[in-house]
Design a protein around this motif. Structure first.
Motif, PDB file in Angstrom:
ATOM      1  N   PRO A 183      52.544  51.408  61.620  1.00 53.77           N
ATOM      2  CA  PRO A 183      53.593  51.328  60.593  1.00 53.77           C
ATOM      3  C   PRO A 183      53.711  49.942  59.960  1.00 53.77           C
ATOM      4  CG  PRO A 183      54.380  52.627  62.435  1.00 53.77           C
ATOM      5  CD  PRO A 183      53.048  52.070  62.845  1.00 53.77           C
ATOM      6  N   ILE A 184      53.611  48.891  60.771  1.00 49.01           N
ATOM      7  CA  ILE A 184      53.705  47.528  60.236  1.00 49.01           C
ATOM      8  C   ILE A 184      52.514  47.215  59.344  1.00 49.01           C
ATOM      9  CG2 ILE A 184      53.743  45.079  60.832  1.00 49.01           C
ATOM     10  CD1 ILE A 184      56.361  46.523  61.349  1.00 49.01           C
ATOM     11  N   GLU A 185      51.322  47.621  59.759  1.00 49.03           N
ATOM     12  CA  GLU A 185      50.127  47.382  58.947  1.00 49.03           C
ATOM     13  C   GLU A 185      50.185  48.166  57.635  1.00 49.03           C
ATOM     14  OE1 GLU A 185      46.802  46.618  62.485  1.00 49.03           O
ATOM     15  OE2 GLU A 185      47.268  48.661  61.805  1.00 49.03           O
ATOM     16  N   ALA A 186      50.697  49.413  57.707  1.00 50.40           N
ATOM     17  CA  ALA A 186      50.827  50.213  56.497  1.00 50.40           C
ATOM     18  C   ALA A 186      51.815  49.570  55.528  1.00 50.40           C
ATOM     19  CB  ALA A 186      51.283  51.630  56.849  1.00 50.40           C
ATOM     20  N   TRP A 187      52.924  49.040  56.057  1.00 48.83           N
ATOM     21  CA  TRP A 187      53.910  48.369  55.204  1.00 48.83           C
ATOM     22  C   TRP A 187      53.298  47.140  54.537  1.00 48.83           C
ATOM     23  CZ3 TRP A 187      57.532  48.215  52.036  1.00 48.83           C
ATOM     24  CH2 TRP A 187      58.323  47.091  51.808  1.00 48.83           C
ATOM     25  N   GLY A 188      52.509  46.363  55.294  1.00 51.26           N
ATOM     26  CA  GLY A 188      51.843  45.206  54.709  1.00 51.26           C
ATOM     27  C   GLY A 188      50.860  45.606  53.623  1.00 51.26           C
ATOM     28  N   HIS A 189      50.153  46.725  53.826  1.00 51.37           N
ATOM     29  CA  HIS A 189      49.197  47.216  52.827  1.00 51.37           C
ATOM     30  C   HIS A 189      49.925  47.615  51.545  1.00 51.37           C
ATOM     31  CE1 HIS A 189      45.405  49.160  51.568  1.00 51.37           C
ATOM     32  NE2 HIS A 189      46.185  50.122  51.071  1.00 51.37           N
ATOM     33  N   ILE A 190      51.050  48.306  51.692  1.00 55.64           N
ATOM     34  CA  ILE A 190      51.827  48.731  50.527  1.00 55.64           C
ATOM     35  C   ILE A 190      52.395  47.524  49.796  1.00 55.64           C
ATOM     36  CG2 ILE A 190      53.911  49.968  49.811  1.00 55.64           C
ATOM     37  CD1 ILE A 190      53.327  51.957  52.088  1.00 55.64           C
ATOM     38  N   LYS A 191      52.856  46.515  50.534  1.00 53.76           N
ATOM     39  CA  LYS A 191      53.391  45.307  49.910  1.00 53.76           C
ATOM     40  C   LYS A 191      52.332  44.613  49.057  1.00 53.76           C
ATOM     41  CE  LYS A 191      55.905  42.335  52.045  1.00 53.76           C
ATOM     42  NZ  LYS A 191      56.399  41.382  53.080  1.00 53.76           N
ATOM     43  N   ARG A 192      51.087  44.614  49.519  1.00 53.33           N
ATOM     44  CA  ARG A 192      50.022  43.986  48.734  1.00 53.33           C
ATOM     45  C   ARG A 192      49.798  44.730  47.419  1.00 53.33           C
ATOM     46  NH1 ARG A 192      47.934  43.138  53.948  1.00 53.33           N
ATOM     47  NH2 ARG A 192      46.778  45.104  53.941  1.00 53.33           N
ATOM     48  N   ILE A 193      49.884  46.070  47.458  1.00 54.64           N
ATOM     49  CA  ILE A 193      49.739  46.855  46.227  1.00 54.64           C
ATOM     50  C   ILE A 193      50.876  46.542  45.257  1.00 54.64           C
ATOM     51  CG2 ILE A 193      49.793  49.194  45.278  1.00 54.64           C
ATOM     52  CD1 ILE A 193      48.358  50.146  47.792  1.00 54.64           C
ATOM     53  N   LEU A 194      52.098  46.458  45.790  1.00 52.53           N
ATOM     54  CA  LEU A 194      53.245  46.131  44.935  1.00 52.53           C
ATOM     55  C   LEU A 194      53.084  44.734  44.332  1.00 52.53           C
ATOM     56  CD1 LEU A 194      56.183  47.497  47.133  1.00 52.53           C
ATOM     57  CD2 LEU A 194      55.153  48.565  45.125  1.00 52.53           C
ATOM     58  N   GLY A 195      52.568  43.798  45.134  1.00 56.75           N
ATOM     59  CA  GLY A 195      52.338  42.448  44.632  1.00 56.75           C
ATOM     60  C   GLY A 195      51.313  42.416  43.508  1.00 56.75           C
ATOM     61  N   GLN A 196      50.253  43.218  43.654  1.00 65.47           N
ATOM     62  CA  GLN A 196      49.227  43.278  42.608  1.00 65.47           C
ATOM     63  C   GLN A 196      49.799  43.851  41.307  1.00 65.47           C
ATOM     64  OE1 GLN A 196      46.175  45.644  44.421  1.00 65.47           O
ATOM     65  NE2 GLN A 196      45.517  44.036  45.823  1.00 65.47           N
ATOM     66  N   LEU A 197      50.604  44.899  41.427  1.00 64.98           N
ATOM     67  CA  LEU A 197      51.196  45.500  40.233  1.00 64.98           C
ATOM     68  C   LEU A 197      52.173  44.543  39.565  1.00 64.98           C
ATOM     69  CD1 LEU A 197      51.814  49.103  41.598  1.00 64.98           C
ATOM     70  CD2 LEU A 197      50.182  48.458  39.821  1.00 64.98           C
ATOM     71  N   ASN A 198      52.968  43.836  40.363  1.00 69.38           N
ATOM     72  CA  ASN A 198      53.897  42.861  39.792  1.00 69.38           C
ATOM     73  C   ASN A 198      53.147  41.716  39.118  1.00 69.38           C
ATOM     74  OD1 ASN A 198      56.255  44.191  40.536  1.00 69.38           O
ATOM     75  ND2 ASN A 198      56.330  43.219  42.550  1.00 69.38           N
ATOM     76  N   ALA A 199      52.015  41.326  39.708  1.00 67.00           N
ATOM     77  CA  ALA A 199      51.212  40.260  39.110  1.00 67.00           C
ATOM     78  C   ALA A 199      50.647  40.693  37.759  1.00 67.00           C
ATOM     79  CB  ALA A 199      50.078  39.863  40.055  1.00 67.00           C
ATOM     80  N   ILE A 200      50.208  41.955  37.661  1.00 63.61           N
ATOM     81  CA  ILE A 200      49.683  42.473  36.395  1.00 63.61           C
ATOM     82  C   ILE A 200      50.783  42.495  35.340  1.00 63.61           C
ATOM     83  CG2 ILE A 200      48.776  44.534  35.252  1.00 63.61           C
ATOM     84  CD1 ILE A 200      47.289  45.158  37.867  1.00 63.61           C
ATOM     85  N   ALA A 201      51.970  42.981  35.722  1.00 62.33           N
ATOM     86  CA  ALA A 201      53.086  43.003  34.777  1.00 62.33           C
ATOM     87  C   ALA A 201      53.473  41.586  34.361  1.00 62.33           C
ATOM     88  CB  ALA A 201      54.283  43.723  35.395  1.00 62.33           C
ATOM     89  N   GLY A 202      53.389  40.644  35.292  1.00 59.33           N
ATOM     90  CA  GLY A 202      53.681  39.251  34.975  1.00 59.33           C
ATOM     91  C   GLY A 202      52.703  38.676  33.964  1.00 59.33           C
ATOM     92  N   GLN A 203      51.452  39.066  34.068  1.00 52.47           N
ATOM     93  CA  GLN A 203      50.447  38.612  33.102  1.00 52.47           C
ATOM     94  C   GLN A 203      50.757  39.157  31.708  1.00 52.47           C
ATOM     95  OE1 GLN A 203      46.685  39.909  34.670  1.00 52.47           O
ATOM     96  NE2 GLN A 203      46.745  38.508  36.410  1.00 52.47           N
ATOM     97  N   PHE A 204      51.174  40.426  31.644  1.00 50.76           N
ATOM     98  CA  PHE A 204      51.536  41.004  30.342  1.00 50.76           C
ATOM     99  C   PHE A 204      52.709  40.244  29.729  1.00 50.76           C
ATOM    100  CE2 PHE A 204      50.067  45.405  32.046  1.00 50.76           C
ATOM    101  CZ  PHE A 204      48.754  45.002  31.949  1.00 50.76           C
ATOM    102  N   TYR A 205      53.701  39.956  30.558  1.00 55.52           N
ATOM    103  CA  TYR A 205      54.900  39.265  30.066  1.00 55.52           C
ATOM    104  C   TYR A 205      54.551  37.864  29.567  1.00 55.52           C
ATOM    105  CZ  TYR A 205      59.427  36.906  30.110  1.00 55.52           C
ATOM    106  OH  TYR A 205      60.538  36.182  29.775  1.00 55.52           O
ATOM    107  N   THR A 206      53.740  37.150  30.348  1.00 58.77           N
ATOM    108  CA  THR A 206      53.347  35.790  29.970  1.00 58.77           C
ATOM    109  C   THR A 206      52.552  35.794  28.670  1.00 58.77           C
ATOM    110  OG1 THR A 206      53.291  35.115  32.299  1.00 58.77           O
ATOM    111  CG2 THR A 206      52.129  33.725  30.728  1.00 58.77           C
ATOM    112  N   ALA A 207      51.628  36.739  28.548  1.00 64.33           N
ATOM    113  CA  ALA A 207      50.811  36.823  27.323  1.00 64.33           C
ATOM    114  C   ALA A 207      51.682  37.096  26.104  1.00 64.33           C
ATOM    115  CB  ALA A 207      49.748  37.908  27.491  1.00 64.33           C
TER     116      ALA A 207
END
Length: 217
Positions: A183-207
Motif C-alpha cells: 500500500p505504501i509503495e502504491a501510494w508513492g507510485h500514484i504520487k509520482r503520477i500526480l506530480g508529473q501531471l502537475n508539472a505538465i500543467a505548470g509548464q502550460f501555465y508558465t508558457a
C-alpha cells in the motif's frame, strides 16, 4: 461512481460559454453537459465509457469493458482501438438535495452527452473536435503505464480550449496483481503520477504567462 459524476458535472458547470452550431444543438438547456473522455491509447477510455453506459441500463454491466459499445465501426472492433470520436446521451440522476423547509427533495436529472475520443496519435484531430464541443473532460491515466506522450497531448488540447479535466486513475488493481506493490509503495507510485501531471500543467501555465507578458511588452 456517483461521487465522480458529481465532481465532473461540477467542473463542467462553471461560467457558461456561448455555443454555436452543432454544440448548441447538443446542449438543450442548462440541465445538459457535454463531457469527453481523454487518454493515451489503451489506458481504458472506452472501457470507462462502457461502465458509464451500463449505469444507464443500456448494456449489461457484465459486458462493460468487453463490448466496446462506443467503437461502432468494424475496423475499430477488429483493431481494438478507437479511431473516430463518438457520443451518446446519458441521464444522471443526482442524489436528493436539502429542501428550504427541511427534509429533502428530488434533484432534477441531468443529461450528459458523453464523447469517447481516440487515444492514438494518428487521430488527434478527432480529439480536438471532441474537446471543442465539451464543457468538461475525464482524463484517464493507467496507473501502471503512467503519464505517456498522448496523455500530455490531450491535456494540452484541454488546456488550450479552457476545458477543466477530472483525473481518473484507472487499472488500480494492476499495482497489486502485476507490480506486487505494498500500500505504501502504491501510494508513492500514484504520487509520482500526480506530480508529473502537475508539472505538465505548470509548464502550460508558465508558457501562457510568458506569451502574455511578451505581448504586453
Amino acid at each position: 461512481s456517483d461521487a465522480a459524476w458529481r465532481r465532473c458535472l461540477a467542473l463542467a458547470s462553471g461560467p457558461w460559454r456561448p455555443r454555436t452550431g452543432a454544440a448548441r444543438l447538443e446542449m438543450n438547456g442548462p440541465d445538459s453537459r457535454n463531457v469527453c473522455v481523454l487518454a493515451h491509447v489503451d489506458h481504458g477510455k472506452t472501457s470507462l465509457s462502457d461502465g458509464l453506459i451500463a449505469s444507464n441500463g443500456i448494456i449489461s454491466s457484465r459486458l462493460a469493458g468487453q463490448l466496446r459499445y462506443m467503437d461502432s465501426r468494424d475496423d475499430e472492433q477488429d483493431r481494438g482501438i478507437t479511431m473516430k470520436a463518438s457520443s451518446i446521451a446519458l441521464v444522471y440522476q443526482p442524489e436528493e438535495v436539502a429542501a428550504a423547509g427541511g427534509g429533502a427533495e428530488a434533484a432534477s436529472p441531468l443529461r450528459v452527452n458523453l464523447i469517447d475520443s481516440p487515444g492514438h496519435v494518428d487521430f488527434c484531430s478527432e480529439v480536438s473536435s471532441a474537446v471543442r464541443l465539451s464543457d468538461g473532460a475525464l482524463l484517464v491515466v493507467d496507473v501502471v503505464e503512467g503519464v505517456c506522450v498522448q496523455t500530455a497531448a490531450v491535456l494540452r488540447q484541454a488546456w488550450d480550449e479552457g476545458v477543466t479535466p477530472l483525473l481518473v486513475l484507472n487499472k488500480m488493481d494492476r499495482l497489486v496483481a502485476e507490480l506486487r506493490l505494498s500500500p505504501i509503495e502504491a501510494w508513492g507510485h500514484i504520487k509520482r503520477i500526480l506530480g508529473q501531471l502537475n508539472a505538465i500543467a505548470g509548464q502550460f501555465y508558465t508558457a501562457d504567462r510568458l506569451v502574455a507578458e511578451g505581448g504586453a511588452a
